[in-house]
Design a protein around this motif. Structure first.
Motif, mmCIF file in Angstrom:
data_model
loop_
_atom_site.group_PDB
_atom_site.id
_atom_site.type_symbol
_atom_site.label_atom_id
_atom_site.label_comp_id
_atom_site.label_asym_id
_atom_site.label_seq_id
_atom_site.Cartn_x
_atom_site.Cartn_y
_atom_site.Cartn_z
ATOM 1 N N MET A 1 0.845 -1.168 0.000
ATOM 2 C CA MET A 1 0.000 0.000 0.000
ATOM 3 C C MET A 1 0.899 1.243 0.000
ATOM 4 O O MET A 1 1.865 1.310 0.741
ATOM 5 N N ALA A 21 -10.641 4.797 -7.215
ATOM 6 C CA ALA A 21 -11.263 3.575 -6.689
ATOM 7 C C ALA A 21 -12.747 3.807 -6.438
ATOM 8 O O ALA A 21 -13.583 2.938 -6.735
ATOM 9 N N ALA A 48 -17.852 0.094 1.317
ATOM 10 C CA ALA A 48 -16.503 0.395 0.827
ATOM 11 C C ALA A 48 -16.416 1.842 0.354
ATOM 12 O O ALA A 48 -15.438 2.540 0.619
ATOM 13 N N ILE A 68 -8.429 2.553 3.796
ATOM 14 C CA ILE A 68 -8.127 1.865 2.539
ATOM 15 C C ILE A 68 -8.204 0.356 2.744
ATOM 16 O O ILE A 68 -8.783 -0.369 1.923
ATOM 17 N N ALA A 69 -7.620 -0.127 3.832
ATOM 18 C CA ALA A 69 -7.655 -1.570 4.117
ATOM 19 C C ALA A 69 -9.087 -2.053 4.301
ATOM 20 O O ALA A 69 -9.457 -3.125 3.798
ATOM 21 N N THR A 72 -10.793 -2.136 0.854
ATOM 22 C CA THR A 72 -10.288 -3.267 0.081
ATOM 23 C C THR A 72 -10.912 -4.570 0.546
ATOM 24 O O THR A 72 -11.340 -5.402 -0.264
ATOM 25 N N SER A 73 -10.999 -4.739 1.840
ATOM 26 C CA SER A 73 -11.614 -5.942 2.396
ATOM 27 C C SER A 73 -13.087 -6.059 2.007
ATOM 28 O O SER A 73 -13.571 -7.143 1.650
ATOM 29 N N VAL A 75 -14.584 -4.730 -0.644
ATOM 30 C CA VAL A 75 -14.694 -5.018 -2.077
ATOM 31 C C VAL A 75 -14.365 -6.492 -2.338
ATOM 32 O O VAL A 75 -15.037 -7.157 -3.133
ATOM 33 N N THR A 76 -13.365 -7.005 -1.650
ATOM 34 C CA THR A 76 -13.009 -8.417 -1.795
ATOM 35 C C THR A 76 -14.161 -9.315 -1.350
ATOM 36 O O THR A 76 -14.479 -10.312 -2.012
ATOM 37 N N ARG A 79 -16.838 -9.150 -4.035
ATOM 38 C CA ARG A 79 -16.430 -9.911 -5.226
ATOM 39 C C ARG A 79 -16.594 -11.405 -5.013
ATOM 40 O O ARG A 79 -17.010 -12.128 -5.922
#
Length: 97
Positions: A1, A21, A48, A68-69, A72-73, A75-76, A79
């Motif tokens: 990062m 993003a 997010a 940010i973390a 990201t988590s 969005v993951t 997905r």
């Protein structure tokens, strides 16, 4: 990062990447809006987006990193609700930012 490596140095670049993003998340939300197949994924993307918004107003590098973390988590997690082994490999090209 980037924030781990540079902290507050070039925070403007970090902010711009977070804005990009957010645009990508907005696109995903817009595509999913007419469908009701993935309501949990839509909720994760909304969360997010909120994390990114808070990251953009963060007063410190550590807070920005945490936001940010978290984004990201989320969005993951969103997905993962679409299936397994979904990957995208970038080919050769120019970095635009």
């Amino acid at each position: 990062m980037l924030v781990d490596r540079f902290a507050n140095t070039r925070a403007d670049v970090q902010a711009r990447l977070m804005e990009l993003a957010r645009v990508e998340i907005d696109d995903a939300i817009d595509v999913m809006a007419p469908m009701t197949l993935y309501p949990a994924a839509s909720q994760q993307l909304d969360l997010a987006r909120a994390e990114i918004a808070q990251g953009l107003t963060a007063g410190s590098a550590s807070e920005r990193r945490d936001r940010i973390a978290n984004a990201t988590s989320l969005v993951t997690t969103a997905r993962a609700q679409f299936g397994q082994n979904i990957t995208f490999v970038l080919g050769q090209g120019n970095l635009m930012y």
